[in-house]
Write a protein that holds these residues in place. Sequence first.
Motif, short mmCIF file in Angstrom:
data_model
loop_
_atom_site.label_atom_id
_atom_site.label_comp_id
_atom_site.label_asym_id
_atom_site.label_seq_id
_atom_site.Cartn_x
_atom_site.Cartn_y
_atom_site.Cartn_z
N ALA A 135 0.87 -1.18 0.00
CA ALA A 135 0.00 0.00 0.00
C ALA A 135 0.90 1.22 0.00
O ALA A 135 1.88 1.28 0.75
CB ALA A 135 -0.91 0.00 1.23
N LEU A 136 0.58 2.17 -0.85
CA LEU A 136 1.44 3.34 -1.02
C LEU A 136 0.81 4.58 -0.40
O LEU A 136 -0.38 4.82 -0.54
CB LEU A 136 1.74 3.55 -2.49
CG LEU A 136 2.50 2.36 -3.11
CD1 LEU A 136 2.41 2.37 -4.61
CD2 LEU A 136 3.94 2.38 -2.65
N THR A 137 1.63 5.35 0.30
CA THR A 137 1.18 6.55 0.98
C THR A 137 2.24 7.64 0.85
O THR A 137 3.41 7.35 0.59
CB THR A 137 0.89 6.26 2.48
OG1 THR A 137 0.37 7.42 3.10
CG2 THR A 137 2.14 5.80 3.21
N GLU A 138 1.82 8.89 1.03
CA GLU A 138 2.78 9.99 0.93
C GLU A 138 3.62 10.14 2.19
O GLU A 138 4.75 10.61 2.13
CB GLU A 138 2.03 11.29 0.63
CG GLU A 138 1.48 11.31 -0.78
CD GLU A 138 0.77 12.60 -1.13
OE1 GLU A 138 0.07 13.16 -0.26
OE2 GLU A 138 0.91 13.04 -2.28
N ALA A 139 3.08 9.77 3.36
CA ALA A 139 3.81 9.96 4.61
C ALA A 139 3.58 8.77 5.55
O ALA A 139 2.50 8.19 5.57
CB ALA A 139 3.35 11.24 5.29
N LEU A 140 4.62 8.44 6.32
CA LEU A 140 4.52 7.35 7.30
C LEU A 140 4.67 7.83 8.73
O LEU A 140 4.29 7.14 9.64
CB LEU A 140 5.60 6.30 7.03
CG LEU A 140 5.31 5.28 5.96
CD1 LEU A 140 6.48 4.32 5.82
CD2 LEU A 140 4.05 4.51 6.24
N GLY A 141 5.27 8.94 8.92
CA GLY A 141 5.55 9.40 10.28
C GLY A 141 7.02 9.69 10.43
O GLY A 141 7.76 9.81 9.45
N ARG A 142 7.44 9.77 11.66
CA ARG A 142 8.84 10.11 11.94
C ARG A 142 9.72 8.87 11.89
O ARG A 142 9.28 7.76 12.10
CB ARG A 142 8.94 10.74 13.32
CG ARG A 142 8.18 12.02 13.39
CD ARG A 142 8.34 12.67 14.74
NE ARG A 142 7.39 13.76 14.81
CZ ARG A 142 6.68 14.04 15.87
NH1 ARG A 142 6.78 13.31 16.94
NH2 ARG A 142 5.85 15.04 15.85
N GLY A 143 10.99 9.10 11.66
CA GLY A 143 11.94 8.00 11.68
C GLY A 143 12.62 7.83 10.34
O GLY A 143 12.20 8.38 9.34
N GLY A 144 13.65 7.01 10.33
CA GLY A 144 14.43 6.80 9.12
C GLY A 144 13.97 5.60 8.32
O GLY A 144 14.76 5.01 7.60
N TYR A 145 12.74 5.22 8.44
CA TYR A 145 12.23 4.07 7.71
C TYR A 145 11.30 4.53 6.60
O TYR A 145 10.77 5.63 6.62
CB TYR A 145 11.49 3.12 8.66
CG TYR A 145 10.37 3.79 9.43
CD1 TYR A 145 9.08 3.82 8.91
CD2 TYR A 145 10.60 4.40 10.65
CE1 TYR A 145 8.06 4.45 9.58
CE2 TYR A 145 9.58 5.04 11.33
CZ TYR A 145 8.31 5.05 10.80
OH TYR A 145 7.29 5.67 11.47
N GLU A 146 11.13 3.67 5.61
CA GLU A 146 10.28 3.99 4.46
C GLU A 146 9.13 3.00 4.28
O GLU A 146 8.38 3.10 3.32
CB GLU A 146 11.14 4.01 3.19
CG GLU A 146 12.24 5.05 3.24
CD GLU A 146 13.30 4.82 2.19
OE1 GLU A 146 13.59 5.78 1.46
OE2 GLU A 146 13.83 3.70 2.10
N ALA A 147 9.04 2.05 5.21
CA ALA A 147 7.97 1.05 5.13
C ALA A 147 7.59 0.57 6.52
O ALA A 147 8.42 0.59 7.44
CB ALA A 147 8.41 -0.14 4.29
N LEU A 148 6.35 0.16 6.65
CA LEU A 148 5.86 -0.49 7.87
C LEU A 148 5.44 -1.90 7.49
O LEU A 148 4.70 -2.10 6.53
CB LEU A 148 4.63 0.24 8.44
CG LEU A 148 4.86 1.62 9.01
CD1 LEU A 148 3.51 2.24 9.41
CD2 LEU A 148 5.78 1.56 10.21
N ILE A 149 5.94 -2.87 8.24
CA ILE A 149 5.55 -4.25 8.01
C ILE A 149 4.94 -4.80 9.29
O ILE A 149 5.28 -4.35 10.38
CB ILE A 149 6.74 -5.12 7.56
CG1 ILE A 149 7.88 -5.06 8.57
CG2 ILE A 149 7.21 -4.70 6.17
CD1 ILE A 149 9.02 -6.02 8.29
N GLY A 150 4.05 -5.76 9.14
CA GLY A 150 3.38 -6.34 10.29
C GLY A 150 3.82 -7.76 10.57
O GLY A 150 4.68 -8.33 9.88
#
Length: 177
Positions: A135-150
């Motif tokens: 799923a693609l989004t413009e923003a994830l939040g703070r931090g040096g990461y570019e993806a969230l995985i579960g």
Amino acid sequence: AVLCLYDRLTHKKVALGSEYRLLMDFGGGMAGVKALYDTGNHLTENFSGSPVAVVKLSAVDKVLPDDLRILIHTMVSGQFPAGGEQESAALQRRIRMIPYHSVGGNGLLPAVQPMKMNLISASGKCIDVTGAYVALTEALGRGGYEALIGTELVSGFDGNFGRRLVAERHDQSERVK
């Protein structure tokens, strides 16, 4: 409290501080992103039940094929194809809209299955998670990461991801017969 306890007992223990790398091929080249393991990410694609990784659009923008890039940018901005060429292209690309709920609100994220996707742990172990959605989004939040995985993606390190997808595909093909 009961739900938290259930969640804690039924999911594998994974080091929360672990670093992961997600490698994706959308057909226009490979993209590698730093992924953060988020125990609260239980996103799945509604029809298949496949897990969903949430990725910053800017991290993969350069490797998206042109038609897919245009469609995703249109959808991320809140517009949806209303017939014609764009709707046909969205159907051909099998773009799914993934509903999400977060602390900041809720909505829909456009998602697509990469042609190939691998998840690499901090120790260098690599697993094939092809079949999951991005799923693609413009923003994830703070931090040096570019993806969230579960948890569903990370559970592949114990051998469950591939087996579960194969079983689901077998079940779907049996239903079609």
